[in-house]
Each structure stands twice: as structure tokens, then as C-alpha cells.
Design a protein around this motif. Structure first.
Motif, mmCIF file in Angstrom:
data_model
loop_
_atom_site.group_PDB
_atom_site.id
_atom_site.type_symbol
_atom_site.label_atom_id
_atom_site.label_comp_id
_atom_site.label_asym_id
_atom_site.label_seq_id
_atom_site.Cartn_x
_atom_site.Cartn_y
_atom_site.Cartn_z
ATOM 1 N N LEU A 51 -2.145 35.440 14.435
ATOM 2 C CA LEU A 51 -2.410 36.877 14.412
ATOM 3 C C LEU A 51 -3.278 37.249 13.212
ATOM 4 N N LEU A 52 -2.989 36.684 12.066
ATOM 5 C CA LEU A 52 -3.793 36.953 10.877
ATOM 6 C C LEU A 52 -5.225 36.433 11.051
ATOM 7 N N TYR A 53 -5.364 35.279 11.710
ATOM 8 C CA TYR A 53 -6.692 34.738 11.999
ATOM 9 C C TYR A 53 -7.474 35.695 12.904
ATOM 10 N N LEU A 54 -6.790 36.242 13.911
ATOM 11 C CA LEU A 54 -7.452 37.197 14.811
ATOM 12 C C LEU A 54 -7.912 38.446 14.060
ATOM 13 N N VAL A 55 -7.082 38.923 13.160
ATOM 14 C CA VAL A 55 -7.451 40.097 12.360
ATOM 15 C C VAL A 55 -8.653 39.792 11.481
ATOM 16 N N GLN A 56 -8.637 38.614 10.881
ATOM 17 C CA GLN A 56 -9.757 38.202 10.031
ATOM 18 C C GLN A 56 -11.048 38.090 10.850
ATOM 19 N N LYS A 57 -10.954 37.520 12.036
ATOM 20 C CA LYS A 57 -12.120 37.378 12.906
ATOM 21 C C LYS A 57 -12.638 38.751 13.350
ATOM 22 N N VAL A 104 -17.439 42.309 23.812
ATOM 23 C CA VAL A 104 -16.626 41.442 24.671
ATOM 24 C C VAL A 104 -15.630 40.657 23.819
ATOM 25 N N THR A 105 -16.087 40.130 22.702
ATOM 26 C CA THR A 105 -15.204 39.364 21.817
ATOM 27 C C THR A 105 -14.094 40.251 21.258
ATOM 28 N N PHE A 106 -14.428 41.522 20.932
ATOM 29 C CA PHE A 106 -13.403 42.467 20.466
ATOM 30 C C PHE A 106 -12.301 42.602 21.509
ATOM 31 N N ARG A 107 -12.696 42.782 22.756
ATOM 32 C CA ARG A 107 -11.700 42.948 23.819
ATOM 33 C C ARG A 107 -10.828 41.693 23.951
ATOM 34 N N GLU A 108 -11.457 40.518 23.882
ATOM 35 C CA GLU A 108 -10.699 39.270 23.970
ATOM 36 C C GLU A 108 -9.719 39.135 22.810
ATOM 37 N N LEU A 109 -10.187 39.437 21.606
ATOM 38 C CA LEU A 109 -9.309 39.360 20.433
ATOM 39 C C LEU A 109 -8.161 40.357 20.548
ATOM 40 N N GLU A 110 -8.451 41.528 21.077
ATOM 41 C CA GLU A 110 -7.419 42.551 21.249
ATOM 42 C C GLU A 110 -6.336 42.061 22.211
ATOM 43 N N GLN A 111 -6.751 41.443 23.305
ATOM 44 C CA GLN A 111 -5.784 40.912 24.277
ATOM 45 C C GLN A 111 -4.941 39.800 23.663
ATOM 46 N N GLN A 112 -5.584 38.906 22.930
ATOM 47 C CA GLN A 112 -4.845 37.822 22.273
ATOM 48 C C GLN A 112 -3.863 38.390 21.250
ATOM 49 N N GLY A 113 -4.297 39.402 20.520
ATOM 50 C CA GLY A 113 -3.433 40.029 19.524
ATOM 51 C C GLY A 113 -2.222 40.693 20.163
ATOM 52 N N ILE A 114 -2.442 41.346 21.293
ATOM 53 C CA ILE A 114 -1.333 41.995 21.994
ATOM 54 C C ILE A 114 -0.314 40.953 22.442
ATOM 55 N N LYS A 115 -0.792 39.848 22.977
ATOM 56 C CA LYS A 115 0.120 38.773 23.414
ATOM 57 C C LYS A 115 0.927 38.229 22.238
#
Length: 154
Positions: A69-75, A35-46
Motif C-alpha cells: 500500500l505504501l508503495y502504491l502511494v509512493q508511485k 489509466v495508471t492512476f485508476r489501476e493504482l486506485e483499484q489495487q489500493g482499494i483491494k
């Protein structure tokens, strides 16, 4: 029924329940990670869309988006590492269960009087022993992989 047999049976049930509970906890965590992967993916796309589409935005805003964006990738990388650890733990639980089952079969054969065993029973006992050694070696490999991963992260 001797006390030691009851104790062994009780301990076996407790170990079985412990493995089951651990497997459930791992499964829940894997679902949370998904679920967190999907959320991070959506945030990254935005964030990517904002970075590509906004040509007239201030440099500070672009820097902030890039940092997010870099924080999302790191997470995401951190979650992938945790997921990898959990998958190893799942394999370890499966091997532990398999080892316990083989151990129980082997004990049944070993408890029989040697002179009363048929050649088929002796062969089966040897086969179980070989399988048990294979499972122990696989568990050893998993532990080695975990240790290498831990050392590489340091």
C-alpha cells in the motif's frame, strides 16, 4: 521569393510541427498516467479491504500488504509529480505558440515603412509588443516554477 524568406517559412513550419508532436506526446502520456492512476486506485482499494477485513491473518502478511500500500502511494505521488510537470509543459507550449504568433504579427508591422504607418497601426504595434512581453514574462514564471520544483525535489 528570396531564399531567406523560404528558409524562415520552412523553419517556422518545422517549429510548428515540433510543437504539435510534443503536444501529442504529452497528451498520450497524460492519458497513460490517468489509466495508471485508476489501476493504482483499484489495487489500493483491494489492499485496504484486505487490511481491514482480515483480523486473523499473520502479522507478516499484514506487513506485506501495508508495504504494498505504501508503495502504491509512493508511485501515485510520483505520477502526480510527473503529471504536474506535463501540465507545465502544456502551458509552456501554448505560450510558445502564442509568442510565435505575436512575433509574426509584430514583424509585419515592423517591416512597414515608419512614415507610412497610420496611428492605428502604431498603436496596434505597441499593443502587440505589450502582449509579447506578457507572454515572455509568463514563460519566465513557468521556468521559475519548474526550477523551484526541481530544487525542492533535490
Amino acid at each position: 521569393y528570396p531564399t531567406w524568406k523560404r528558409t524562415l517559412t520552412r523553419r517556422a513550419r518545422e517549429a510548428q510541427m515540433k510543437r504539435f508532436c510534443k503536444a501529442q506526446a504529452i497528451q498520450r502520456r497524460l492519458e497513460e498516467i490517468e489509466v495508471t492512476f485508476r489501476e493504482l486506485e483499484q489495487q489500493g482499494i483491494k489492499l485496504e479491504k484486505l487490511l481491514r477485513d482480515e483480523d486473523g491473518t499473520p502479522a507478516d502478511q499484514k506487513t506485506q500488504w501495508m508495504n504494498q500500500l505504501l508503495y502504491l502511494v509512493q508511485k501515485k505521488n510520483s505520477l502526480m509529480s510527473e503529471e504536474s510537470d506535463l501540465m507545465i509543459a502544456v502551458q509552456e507550449l501554448k505560450l510558445e505558440q502564442q509568442q510565435w504568433q505575436l512575433d509574426q504579427k509584430l514583424r509585419c508591422y515592423m517591416n512597414r515603412e515608419e512614415s507610412l504607418k497610420t496611428p492605428e497601426e502604431r498603436a496596434a504595434e505597441q499593443e502587440i509588443l505589450v502582449q509579447l512581453l506578457e507572454v515572455v514574462n509568463k514563460r519566465n514564471v513557468l521556468i521559475h516554477i519548474q526550477e523551484e520544483k526541481r530544487l525542492s525535489e533535490l
